[in-house]
Design an enzyme around this catalytic site. Sequence first.
Site, PDB file in Angstrom:
ATOM      1  N   SER A  32     -10.725  -0.203   3.485  1.00 31.04           N
ATOM      2  CA  SER A  32      -9.846  -1.198   4.996  1.00 31.04           C
ATOM      3  C   SER A  32      -9.150   0.899   5.769  1.00 31.04           C
ATOM      4  O   SER A  32      -8.325   1.403   4.764  1.00 31.04           O
ATOM      5  CB  SER A  32      -8.313  -1.955   4.290  1.00 31.04           C
ATOM      6  OG  SER A  32      -9.043  -2.860   4.358  1.00 31.04           O
ATOM      7  N   ARG A  88       0.697  -1.602   0.030  1.00 26.95           N
ATOM      8  CA  ARG A  88      -0.451   0.051  -0.525  1.00 26.95           C
ATOM      9  C   ARG A  88       1.130   1.540  -0.169  1.00 26.95           C
ATOM     10  O   ARG A  88       0.585   2.174   0.899  1.00 26.95           O
ATOM     11  CB  ARG A  88      -1.131  -0.022   1.419  1.00 26.95           C
ATOM     12  CG  ARG A  88      -2.317  -1.165   1.388  1.00 26.95           C
ATOM     13  CD  ARG A  88      -2.968  -1.186  -0.002  1.00 26.95           C
ATOM     14  NE  ARG A  88      -3.038  -2.518   0.085  1.00 26.95           N
ATOM     15  CZ  ARG A  88      -2.986  -3.675  -1.080  1.00 26.95           C
ATOM     16  NH1 ARG A  88      -2.096  -3.563  -1.347  1.00 26.95           N
ATOM     17  NH2 ARG A  88      -3.877  -4.734  -0.949  1.00 26.95           N
ATOM     18  N   GLU A 105      -3.734   3.581   6.780  1.00 25.97           N
ATOM     19  CA  GLU A 105      -4.059   3.171   5.343  1.00 25.97           C
ATOM     20  C   GLU A 105      -4.550   4.781   4.331  1.00 25.97           C
ATOM     21  O   GLU A 105      -3.840   4.627   3.773  1.00 25.97           O
ATOM     22  CB  GLU A 105      -4.292   1.567   4.971  1.00 25.97           C
ATOM     23  CG  GLU A 105      -4.615   1.648   2.809  1.00 25.97           C
ATOM     24  CD  GLU A 105      -4.995   0.000   2.935  1.00 25.97           C
ATOM     25  OE1 GLU A 105      -4.972  -0.345   3.645  1.00 25.97           O
ATOM     26  OE2 GLU A 105      -5.633  -0.038   1.803  1.00 25.97           O
TER      27      GLU A 105
HETATM   28  C1  LIG Z   1     -15.552  -0.379  -0.831  1.00 35.51           C
HETATM   29  C2  LIG Z   1     -13.684  -0.041  -0.916  1.00 35.51           C
HETATM   30  C3  LIG Z   1     -12.853  -0.451  -0.842  1.00 35.51           C
HETATM   31  C4  LIG Z   1     -11.908  -1.037  -1.127  1.00 35.51           C
HETATM   32  N1  LIG Z   1     -11.066  -2.042  -1.694  1.00 35.51           N
HETATM   33  C5  LIG Z   1      -9.553  -2.028  -1.363  1.00 35.51           C
HETATM   34  C6  LIG Z   1      -8.875  -2.534  -2.277  1.00 35.51           C
HETATM   35  O1  LIG Z   1      -9.479  -4.337  -1.854  1.00 35.51           O
HETATM   36  N2  LIG Z   1      -7.329  -2.791  -1.557  1.00 35.51           N
HETATM   37  C7  LIG Z   1      -6.635  -1.824  -1.413  1.00 35.51           C
HETATM   38  O2  LIG Z   1      -5.724  -0.940  -1.995  1.00 35.51           O
HETATM   39  N3  LIG Z   1      -7.589  -0.536  -2.065  1.00 35.51           N
HETATM   40  C8  LIG Z   1      -9.074  -0.221  -1.811  1.00 35.51           C
HETATM   41  N4  LIG Z   1     -10.043   0.469  -1.105  1.00 35.51           N
HETATM   42  C9  LIG Z   1      -9.162   1.529  -1.255  1.00 35.51           C
HETATM   43  C10 LIG Z   1      -8.838   2.478  -2.471  1.00 35.51           C
HETATM   44  O3  LIG Z   1     -10.030   2.622  -3.707  1.00 35.51           O
HETATM   45  C11 LIG Z   1      -7.664   2.609  -3.293  1.00 35.51           C
HETATM   46  O4  LIG Z   1      -6.446   2.320  -2.544  1.00 35.51           O
HETATM   47  C12 LIG Z   1      -7.767   3.287  -4.799  1.00 35.51           C
HETATM   48  O5  LIG Z   1      -6.497   3.033  -5.576  1.00 35.51           O
HETATM   49  C13 LIG Z   1      -6.966   4.731  -4.489  1.00 35.51           C
HETATM   50  O6  LIG Z   1      -7.556   5.448  -5.454  1.00 35.51           O
HETATM   51  P1  LIG Z   1      -8.657   7.203  -6.224  1.00 35.51           P
HETATM   52  O7  LIG Z   1      -8.812   7.415  -7.265  1.00 35.51           O
HETATM   53  O8  LIG Z   1      -9.619   6.408  -4.938  1.00 35.51           O
HETATM   54  O9  LIG Z   1      -7.468   7.636  -5.228  1.00 35.51           O
HETATM   55  P2  LIG Z   1      -7.474   9.403  -4.079  1.00 35.51           P
HETATM   56  O10 LIG Z   1      -8.181   8.506  -3.117  1.00 35.51           O
HETATM   57  O11 LIG Z   1      -8.397  10.039  -4.731  1.00 35.51           O
HETATM   58  O12 LIG Z   1      -6.627   8.899  -3.644  1.00 35.51           O
HETATM   59  C14 LIG Z   1      -5.326   8.410  -2.681  1.00 35.51           C
HETATM   60  C15 LIG Z   1      -3.719   9.287  -2.934  1.00 35.51           C
HETATM   61  O13 LIG Z   1      -3.430   8.936  -4.003  1.00 35.51           O
HETATM   62  C16 LIG Z   1      -3.260   9.535  -4.534  1.00 35.51           C
HETATM   63  N5  LIG Z   1      -3.229  10.308  -6.425  1.00 35.51           N
HETATM   64  C17 LIG Z   1      -4.190  10.659  -6.360  1.00 35.51           C
HETATM   65  N6  LIG Z   1      -4.291  11.056  -8.162  1.00 35.51           N
HETATM   66  C18 LIG Z   1      -2.977  11.101  -8.090  1.00 35.51           C
HETATM   67  C19 LIG Z   1      -2.401  11.173  -9.587  1.00 35.51           C
HETATM   68  N7  LIG Z   1      -2.968  10.907 -10.503  1.00 35.51           N
HETATM   69  N8  LIG Z   1      -0.936  11.620 -10.066  1.00 35.51           N
HETATM   70  C20 LIG Z   1      -0.223  11.664  -8.090  1.00 35.51           C
HETATM   71  N9  LIG Z   1      -1.303  10.897  -6.810  1.00 35.51           N
HETATM   72  C21 LIG Z   1      -2.363  10.741  -7.246  1.00 35.51           C
HETATM   73  C22 LIG Z   1      -3.258  11.383  -3.654  1.00 35.51           C
HETATM   74  O14 LIG Z   1      -3.298  12.410  -3.911  1.00 35.51           O
HETATM   75  C23 LIG Z   1      -3.791  10.331  -2.794  1.00 35.51           C
HETATM   76  O15 LIG Z   1      -2.903  10.566  -2.002  1.00 35.51           O
HETATM   77  C24 LIG Z   1     -11.513   0.033  -0.930  1.00 35.51           C
HETATM   78  C25 LIG Z   1     -11.819   1.756  -0.988  1.00 35.51           C
HETATM   79  C26 LIG Z   1     -13.304   1.666  -0.410  1.00 35.51           C
HETATM   80  C27 LIG Z   1     -14.554   2.480  -0.803  1.00 35.51           C
END
Ligand SMILES: Cc1cc2nc3c(=O)[nH]c(=O)nc-3n(C[C@H](O)[C@H](O)[C@H](O)COP(=O)(O)OP(=O)(O)OC[C@H]3O[C@@H](n4cnc5c(N)ncnc54)[C@H](O)[C@@H]3O)c2cc1C
Length: 303
Positions: free
Chosen positions: A226, A176, A296
């Site tokens: 998580s 992560r 996380e």
């Molecule tokens: C119901 C649910 C289930 C989930 N299950 C999982 C799972 O099984 N495994 C898992 O790993 N995660 C899980 N997640 C967490 C999440 O979906 C992941 O971490 C996801 O990949 C985050 O992507 P995001 O686009 O939403 O990032 P954001 O939440 O928008 O940002 C996360 C981080 O990434 C950075 N970021 C975003 N875009 C960029 C970019 N273009 N360049 C540089 N940095 C950037 C942000 O600054 C921030 O630090 C879950 C979340 C939910 C709500």
Amino acid sequence: MTCAAFYLELNKILPGRVKAGESMKKYTSWRIGGPAELFVEPVGREELQRVVACAHKRGIRLTVIGAGSNLLVSDRGIKGVVVKVGRGLGRVWIEESRVVAEAGAKLAHVAATAKDAGFGGFEFSAGIPGAVGGALAMNAGANGASIGDLVHGILLLSQAGEYCRKSKEEMDFGYRTSVLRREPWIVIETTFCCRRRDKDLIKKEMDEYRHKRRSTQPITFPSAGSVFKNPPGHSAGRLIESSGLKGMRIGGAEISDLHANFIVNLGWATARDVLTLIDKVREAVHSKFGVELELEVNVVGDI
Ligand SMILES: Cc1cc2nc3c(=O)[nH]c(=O)nc-3n(C[C@H](O)[C@H](O)[C@H](O)COP(=O)(O)OP(=O)(O)OC[C@H]3O[C@@H](n4cnc5c(N)ncnc54)[C@H](O)[C@@H]3O)c2cc1C
């Protein structure tokens, strides 16, 4: 430069599309968060580059978000400019035996494009609601695989607005985490190596993962997945459950009965409620098991 003056500059780059005081609730899966001082969603990489370079030149704080599914935004909101990398950078295509995706593309879109072209690799991501940039920053993973495993190369933008390419090795992917959690690079586009696989097998595996999620995760409530990382040799969910914390509630935030590592928003939760619950969980798990839980989720904004 003040944000008010910067608003006028940004308005030249994105006429009529700069939002002041925009509530971040709309942009986070937790549906929590105060206002962004300024908020923009560029329609393409050139616009994004201009916004980033302009903020850098003027000394304005820049926060990049993707789908907002791993963010806890403080109730006081975020100072400076929030840049959402979303649909404007949402293209996915196939180049020979590689899948190429822009940073704002949802993982579901990438996995579907790969599957339709007969490429496996993204099965693990079924049900992860993030976009490519956020998934790379977090090295999102599930079911024994992570997105970093598939990376061939990444096109990034520096905070000064300059492009650079990095290989998988330079991204320092871990559990992560990646270099993007330490260095303020912005993901623009990623090339993934995939292997040929039968489409029906890909679909079957992804359906199974989705089904498993539906029965083990509280997907009908707003959450950020998580909350804590699994400490080495432990499951954070099991430690929290064994500390008797399932169902504990502060304000509108509750530790899920279905999965103790999820904190759900019952509809009126504030970031303060969630942070208070996080502190209680950490204290309880530490006093019972001597284990320090590490977050996380990303906490952003002014606490
Ligand atoms: C119901 C649910 C289930 C989930 N299950 C999982 C799972 O099984 N495994 C898992 O790993 N995660 C899980 N997640 C967490 C999440 O979906 C992941 O971490 C996801 O990949 C985050 O992507 P995001 O686009 O939403 O990032 P954001 O939440 O928008 O940002 C996360 C981080 O990434 C950075 N970021 C975003 N875009 C960029 C970019 N273009 N360049 C540089 N940095 C950037 C942000 O600054 C921030 O630090 C879950 C979340 C939910 C709500």
